[in-house]
Design a protein around this motif. Structure first.
Motif, PDB file in Angstrom:
ATOM      1  N   ASN A  10       0.826  -1.204   0.000  1.00 37.89           N
ATOM      2  CA  ASN A  10       0.000   0.000   0.000  1.00 37.89           C
ATOM      3  C   ASN A  10       0.862   1.256   0.000  1.00 37.89           C
ATOM      4  O   ASN A  10       0.618   2.175   0.751  1.00 37.89           O
ATOM      5  CB  ASN A  10      -0.942   0.003   1.214  1.00 37.89           C
ATOM      6  CG  ASN A  10      -1.884  -1.176   1.198  1.00 37.89           C
ATOM      7  OD1 ASN A  10      -2.215  -1.680   0.137  1.00 37.89           O
ATOM      8  ND2 ASN A  10      -2.294  -1.626   2.355  1.00 37.89           N
ATOM      9  N   HIS A  11       1.888   1.292  -0.822  1.00 36.85           N
ATOM     10  CA  HIS A  11       2.811   2.416  -0.820  1.00 36.85           C
ATOM     11  C   HIS A  11       2.851   3.054  -2.200  1.00 36.85           C
ATOM     12  O   HIS A  11       2.678   2.380  -3.221  1.00 36.85           O
ATOM     13  CB  HIS A  11       4.218   1.977  -0.413  1.00 36.85           C
ATOM     14  CG  HIS A  11       4.277   1.313   0.929  1.00 36.85           C
ATOM     15  ND1 HIS A  11       3.979   1.963   2.094  1.00 36.85           N
ATOM     16  CD2 HIS A  11       4.590   0.041   1.277  1.00 36.85           C
ATOM     17  CE1 HIS A  11       4.111   1.127   3.115  1.00 36.85           C
ATOM     18  NE2 HIS A  11       4.472  -0.047   2.643  1.00 36.85           N
ATOM     19  N   ARG A  12       3.120   4.315  -2.226  1.00 38.52           N
ATOM     20  CA  ARG A  12       3.238   5.042  -3.478  1.00 38.52           C
ATOM     21  C   ARG A  12       4.527   4.641  -4.200  1.00 38.52           C
ATOM     22  O   ARG A  12       5.585   4.506  -3.606  1.00 38.52           O
ATOM     23  CB  ARG A  12       3.256   6.552  -3.214  1.00 38.52           C
ATOM     24  CG  ARG A  12       3.288   7.395  -4.475  1.00 38.52           C
ATOM     25  CD  ARG A  12       3.370   8.862  -4.135  1.00 38.52           C
ATOM     26  NE  ARG A  12       3.219   9.677  -5.304  1.00 38.52           N
ATOM     27  CZ  ARG A  12       4.228  10.002  -6.125  1.00 38.52           C
ATOM     28  NH1 ARG A  12       5.424   9.553  -5.870  1.00 38.52           N
ATOM     29  NH2 ARG A  12       4.009  10.766  -7.179  1.00 38.52           N
ATOM     30  N   GLY A  13       4.416   4.444  -5.512  1.00 40.47           N
ATOM     31  CA  GLY A  13       5.580   4.170  -6.326  1.00 40.47           C
ATOM     32  C   GLY A  13       6.007   2.722  -6.348  1.00 40.47           C
ATOM     33  O   GLY A  13       7.033   2.406  -6.931  1.00 40.47           O
ATOM     34  N   HIS A  14       5.239   1.804  -5.758  1.00 40.06           N
ATOM     35  CA  HIS A  14       5.660   0.413  -5.763  1.00 40.06           C
ATOM     36  C   HIS A  14       5.194  -0.281  -7.040  1.00 40.06           C
ATOM     37  O   HIS A  14       4.302   0.195  -7.747  1.00 40.06           O
ATOM     38  CB  HIS A  14       5.118  -0.320  -4.531  1.00 40.06           C
ATOM     39  CG  HIS A  14       3.678  -0.707  -4.651  1.00 40.06           C
ATOM     40  ND1 HIS A  14       2.658   0.113  -4.242  1.00 40.06           N
ATOM     41  CD2 HIS A  14       3.084  -1.834  -5.153  1.00 40.06           C
ATOM     42  CE1 HIS A  14       1.496  -0.481  -4.472  1.00 40.06           C
ATOM     43  NE2 HIS A  14       1.726  -1.651  -5.023  1.00 40.06           N
ATOM     44  N   LEU A  15       5.806  -1.427  -7.337  1.00 39.89           N
ATOM     45  CA  LEU A  15       5.386  -2.294  -8.425  1.00 39.89           C
ATOM     46  C   LEU A  15       4.711  -3.509  -7.818  1.00 39.89           C
ATOM     47  O   LEU A  15       5.290  -4.176  -6.958  1.00 39.89           O
ATOM     48  CB  LEU A  15       6.578  -2.730  -9.279  1.00 39.89           C
ATOM     49  CG  LEU A  15       7.404  -1.630  -9.928  1.00 39.89           C
ATOM     50  CD1 LEU A  15       8.530  -2.241 -10.745  1.00 39.89           C
ATOM     51  CD2 LEU A  15       6.532  -0.746 -10.804  1.00 39.89           C
ATOM     52  N   LEU A  16       3.518  -3.812  -8.252  1.00 38.54           N
ATOM     53  CA  LEU A  16       2.767  -4.932  -7.705  1.00 38.54           C
ATOM     54  C   LEU A  16       2.556  -5.967  -8.796  1.00 38.54           C
ATOM     55  O   LEU A  16       1.868  -5.725  -9.779  1.00 38.54           O
ATOM     56  CB  LEU A  16       1.410  -4.441  -7.167  1.00 38.54           C
ATOM     57  CG  LEU A  16       0.432  -5.539  -6.721  1.00 38.54           C
ATOM     58  CD1 LEU A  16       1.044  -6.389  -5.617  1.00 38.54           C
ATOM     59  CD2 LEU A  16      -0.885  -4.922  -6.264  1.00 38.54           C
ATOM     60  N   LEU A  17       3.215  -7.130  -8.627  1.00 36.08           N
ATOM     61  CA  LEU A  17       3.028  -8.255  -9.538  1.00 36.08           C
ATOM     62  C   LEU A  17       2.025  -9.214  -8.914  1.00 36.08           C
ATOM     63  O   LEU A  17       2.200  -9.647  -7.774  1.00 36.08           O
ATOM     64  CB  LEU A  17       4.357  -8.969  -9.788  1.00 36.08           C
ATOM     65  CG  LEU A  17       4.291 -10.218 -10.677  1.00 36.08           C
ATOM     66  CD1 LEU A  17       3.931  -9.843 -12.113  1.00 36.08           C
ATOM     67  CD2 LEU A  17       5.624 -10.975 -10.641  1.00 36.08           C
TER      68      LEU A  17
END
Length: 228
Positions: free
Chosen positions: A102-109
Protein backbone atom coordinates in the motif's frame (compact mmCIF):
# COMPACT_ATOMS: atom_id res chain seq x y z
CA UNK A 1 -20.24 1.39 -1.50
CA UNK A 2 -19.65 0.62 -5.18
CA UNK A 3 -18.60 -3.02 -5.65
CA UNK A 4 -17.12 -4.20 -8.94
CA UNK A 5 -16.50 -7.94 -9.28
CA UNK A 6 -14.82 -9.22 -12.45
CA UNK A 7 -12.51 -11.82 -13.98
CA UNK A 8 -9.58 -10.10 -15.62
CA UNK A 9 -8.84 -11.18 -19.19
CA UNK A 10 -8.66 -7.87 -21.06
CA UNK A 11 -8.74 -4.32 -19.74
CA UNK A 12 -11.00 -3.14 -22.53
CA UNK A 13 -13.60 -5.64 -21.36
CA UNK A 14 -12.90 -4.57 -17.76
CA UNK A 15 -13.63 -0.93 -18.68
CA UNK A 16 -16.90 -1.82 -20.40
CA UNK A 17 -18.08 -3.63 -17.27
CA UNK A 18 -17.04 -0.74 -15.02
CA UNK A 19 -18.85 1.69 -17.31
CA UNK A 20 -22.07 -0.33 -17.08
CA UNK A 21 -21.75 -0.49 -13.29
CA UNK A 22 -21.47 3.30 -13.02
CA UNK A 23 -24.18 3.85 -15.67
CA UNK A 24 -21.74 6.12 -17.51
CA UNK A 25 -21.31 5.76 -21.30
CA UNK A 26 -17.72 5.21 -22.37
CA UNK A 27 -16.00 5.98 -25.65
CA UNK A 28 -13.92 3.11 -27.10
CA UNK A 29 -11.09 2.64 -24.62
CA UNK A 30 -11.84 5.80 -22.63
CA UNK A 31 -14.06 6.71 -19.68
CA UNK A 32 -14.48 10.11 -18.04
CA UNK A 33 -15.82 10.12 -14.48
CA UNK A 34 -18.73 12.63 -14.24
CA UNK A 35 -18.69 15.32 -11.56
CA UNK A 36 -21.62 13.86 -9.67
CA UNK A 37 -19.67 10.61 -9.14
CA UNK A 38 -16.14 11.99 -8.71
CA UNK A 39 -13.46 13.12 -11.14
CA UNK A 40 -10.70 11.82 -13.39
CA UNK A 41 -10.50 9.37 -16.27
CA UNK A 42 -9.59 5.81 -17.27
CA UNK A 43 -7.96 4.89 -20.58
CA UNK A 44 -7.26 1.40 -21.94
CA UNK A 45 -5.16 0.09 -24.83
CA UNK A 46 -4.65 -3.23 -26.59
CA UNK A 47 -1.05 -4.25 -27.24
CA UNK A 48 0.37 -7.06 -29.42
CA UNK A 49 -0.28 -10.72 -28.55
CA UNK A 50 -3.22 -10.08 -26.25
CA UNK A 51 -1.44 -7.79 -23.78
CA UNK A 52 -3.67 -4.97 -22.55
CA UNK A 53 -3.11 -2.00 -20.29
CA UNK A 54 -5.10 0.59 -18.40
CA UNK A 55 -4.06 4.06 -17.24
CA UNK A 56 -6.11 5.16 -14.22
CA UNK A 57 -6.29 8.55 -12.57
CA UNK A 58 -9.65 8.98 -10.88
CA UNK A 59 -11.47 9.44 -7.61
CA UNK A 60 -15.03 8.56 -6.59
CA UNK A 61 -17.36 10.19 -4.07
CA UNK A 62 -18.30 6.75 -2.75
CA UNK A 63 -16.28 3.85 -1.36
CA UNK A 64 -15.00 1.53 -4.10
CA UNK A 65 -14.41 -2.21 -3.75
CA UNK A 66 -12.62 -3.91 -6.65
CA UNK A 67 -12.82 -7.72 -6.54
CA UNK A 68 -10.71 -9.64 -9.04
CA UNK A 69 -12.07 -13.19 -9.07
CA UNK A 70 -9.81 -16.19 -9.70
CA UNK A 71 -9.56 -17.55 -13.26
CA UNK A 72 -9.05 -21.17 -14.33
CA UNK A 73 -6.17 -20.26 -16.67
CA UNK A 74 -4.30 -17.52 -14.79
CA UNK A 75 -2.42 -14.64 -16.33
CA UNK A 76 -0.09 -12.11 -14.75
CA UNK A 77 -0.66 -8.42 -14.09
CA UNK A 78 1.85 -5.71 -13.24
CA UNK A 79 0.65 -2.53 -11.54
CA UNK A 80 2.77 0.63 -11.38
CA UNK A 81 1.19 2.44 -8.44
CA UNK A 82 1.34 6.24 -8.26
CA UNK A 83 -1.25 6.83 -5.57
CA UNK A 84 -0.77 9.86 -3.33
CA UNK A 85 0.91 9.16 -0.01
CA UNK A 86 -1.99 10.80 1.86
CA UNK A 87 -4.51 8.38 0.35
CA UNK A 88 -5.34 5.22 2.27
CA UNK A 89 -6.49 2.00 0.69
CA UNK A 90 -6.33 -1.70 1.47
CA UNK A 91 -5.35 -4.64 -0.73
CA UNK A 92 -6.41 -8.17 0.23
CA UNK A 93 -5.37 -11.36 -1.51
CA UNK A 94 -7.33 -14.52 -0.71
CA UNK A 95 -8.78 -12.74 2.30
CA UNK A 96 -5.43 -11.70 3.80
CA UNK A 97 -4.38 -8.02 3.96
CA UNK A 98 -1.19 -7.01 2.11
CA UNK A 99 -0.09 -3.95 4.05
CA UNK A 100 3.37 -3.91 2.44
CA UNK A 101 1.79 -3.20 -0.97
CA UNK A 102 0.00 0.00 0.00
CA UNK A 103 2.81 2.42 -0.82
CA UNK A 104 3.24 5.04 -3.48
CA UNK A 105 5.58 4.17 -6.33
CA UNK A 106 5.66 0.41 -5.76
CA UNK A 107 5.39 -2.29 -8.43
CA UNK A 108 2.77 -4.93 -7.70
CA UNK A 109 3.03 -8.26 -9.54
CA UNK A 110 -0.03 -10.45 -9.12
CA UNK A 111 -1.69 -13.38 -10.84
CA UNK A 112 -5.33 -14.06 -11.57
CA UNK A 113 -5.02 -17.51 -9.97
CA UNK A 114 -6.40 -16.20 -6.68
CA UNK A 115 -9.05 -13.76 -5.56
CA UNK A 116 -7.83 -10.21 -4.91
CA UNK A 117 -9.79 -7.42 -3.28
CA UNK A 118 -8.91 -3.73 -3.26
CA UNK A 119 -10.90 -1.28 -1.13
CA UNK A 120 -10.61 2.46 -1.65
CA UNK A 121 -12.40 4.88 0.70
CA UNK A 122 -14.41 7.67 -0.83
CA UNK A 123 -12.47 10.59 -2.29
CA UNK A 124 -9.22 8.60 -2.36
CA UNK A 125 -7.42 8.56 -5.70
CA UNK A 126 -6.45 5.55 -7.74
CA UNK A 127 -3.56 6.51 -9.97
CA UNK A 128 -1.29 4.17 -11.90
CA UNK A 129 -0.65 1.98 -14.94
CA UNK A 130 -1.77 -1.63 -15.03
CA UNK A 131 -0.49 -4.21 -17.56
CA UNK A 132 -2.11 -7.61 -18.10
CA UNK A 133 -0.24 -10.54 -19.71
CA UNK A 134 -2.64 -13.30 -20.86
CA UNK A 135 -1.88 -17.03 -20.49
CA UNK A 136 -1.33 -17.43 -24.25
CA UNK A 137 1.46 -14.83 -24.22
CA UNK A 138 3.09 -16.33 -21.12
CA UNK A 139 3.08 -19.87 -22.56
CA UNK A 140 4.66 -18.86 -25.87
CA UNK A 141 7.03 -16.10 -24.80
CA UNK A 142 8.35 -16.95 -21.34
CA UNK A 143 10.54 -19.92 -20.41
CA UNK A 144 8.87 -22.42 -18.10
CA UNK A 145 11.38 -22.01 -15.26
CA UNK A 146 11.13 -18.20 -15.44
CA UNK A 147 7.34 -18.37 -15.59
CA UNK A 148 7.11 -20.59 -12.52
CA UNK A 149 9.30 -18.13 -10.59
CA UNK A 150 7.09 -15.22 -11.70
CA UNK A 151 3.99 -16.97 -10.40
CA UNK A 152 5.76 -17.69 -7.10
CA UNK A 153 6.62 -14.01 -6.78
CA UNK A 154 3.06 -13.06 -7.63
CA UNK A 155 1.83 -15.37 -4.86
CA UNK A 156 4.26 -13.85 -2.36
CA UNK A 157 6.72 -16.77 -2.36
CA UNK A 158 10.44 -16.65 -3.05
CA UNK A 159 11.55 -18.09 -6.41
CA UNK A 160 13.56 -21.29 -6.43
CA UNK A 161 17.32 -20.93 -7.10
CA UNK A 162 18.21 -21.59 -10.71
CA UNK A 163 20.64 -24.47 -11.36
CA UNK A 164 23.57 -24.14 -13.70
CA UNK A 165 22.34 -23.48 -17.25
CA UNK A 166 21.89 -26.48 -19.50
CA UNK A 167 22.61 -26.59 -23.21
CA UNK A 168 18.97 -25.82 -23.89
CA UNK A 169 19.14 -22.76 -21.66
CA UNK A 170 22.29 -21.56 -23.43
CA UNK A 171 20.40 -21.51 -26.71
CA UNK A 172 18.06 -18.88 -25.26
CA UNK A 173 18.81 -15.41 -26.46
CA UNK A 174 17.67 -11.83 -26.27
CA UNK A 175 16.74 -10.80 -29.75
CA UNK A 176 16.48 -7.27 -31.11
CA UNK A 177 15.24 -6.20 -34.52
CA UNK A 178 15.60 -2.83 -36.23
CA UNK A 179 12.82 -0.40 -35.31
CA UNK A 180 11.72 -2.76 -32.51
CA UNK A 181 13.30 -1.42 -29.32
CA UNK A 182 11.77 -3.98 -26.90
CA UNK A 183 13.82 -7.21 -26.55
CA UNK A 184 12.39 -10.54 -25.45
CA UNK A 185 13.95 -13.78 -24.20
CA UNK A 186 12.98 -16.70 -26.42
CA UNK A 187 14.30 -20.13 -27.33
CA UNK A 188 15.85 -20.53 -30.77
CA UNK A 189 13.78 -23.68 -31.32
CA UNK A 190 10.46 -21.94 -30.75
CA UNK A 191 8.47 -19.22 -32.45
CA UNK A 192 9.77 -15.88 -33.65
CA UNK A 193 10.62 -13.29 -30.97
CA UNK A 194 7.89 -10.97 -29.80
CA UNK A 195 8.28 -7.50 -31.33
CA UNK A 196 6.34 -4.28 -31.10
CA UNK A 197 4.91 -2.81 -34.32
CA UNK A 198 7.06 -0.19 -36.01
CA UNK A 199 4.61 2.66 -35.40
CA UNK A 200 3.88 1.78 -31.75
CA UNK A 201 6.53 4.05 -30.26
CA UNK A 202 6.72 7.73 -31.26
CA UNK A 203 9.84 8.82 -33.16
CA UNK A 204 12.65 9.98 -30.93
CA UNK A 205 12.89 13.71 -30.57
CA UNK A 206 15.82 15.45 -32.15
CA UNK A 207 18.27 16.52 -29.52
CA UNK A 208 21.99 16.92 -28.94
CA UNK A 209 24.08 14.00 -30.23
CA UNK A 210 25.18 11.41 -27.71
CA UNK A 211 28.84 11.43 -26.53
CA UNK A 212 29.42 8.06 -28.23
CA UNK A 213 28.19 9.20 -31.64
CA UNK A 214 30.10 12.48 -31.30
CA UNK A 215 33.31 10.61 -30.52
CA UNK A 216 32.85 8.33 -33.54
CA UNK A 217 32.29 11.28 -35.87
CA UNK A 218 35.34 12.98 -34.40
CA UNK A 219 37.49 9.92 -35.13
CA UNK A 220 36.24 9.78 -38.72
CA UNK A 221 36.96 13.47 -39.24
CA UNK A 222 40.44 13.04 -37.80
CA UNK A 223 41.17 10.19 -40.21
CA UNK A 224 39.96 12.26 -43.18
CA UNK A 225 42.16 15.25 -42.29
CA UNK A 226 45.23 13.09 -41.70
CA UNK A 227 45.18 11.76 -45.25
CA UNK A 228 47.52 13.61 -47.70
Amino acid sequence: MIRYSYQLSDFRQWLRGFSRLLHVPAAPGYLTIPRDLGDGSIRTAHLPEGISCVVMNFSLCDDLQLVSEATSTPGLSLFFNQIKASDIYMVRENGHPCSDRNHRGHLLLSSTAGRKETVLPRNSRLKGVHLYFPPSFLRHRVREDVLSDLFRLADGSRPTPNPSPSNADKSSRISMRPNHPIPSTTSSSKTEPFCWPKNFFPPSSSGPPSPISTAKHGQKDAKKTSRP
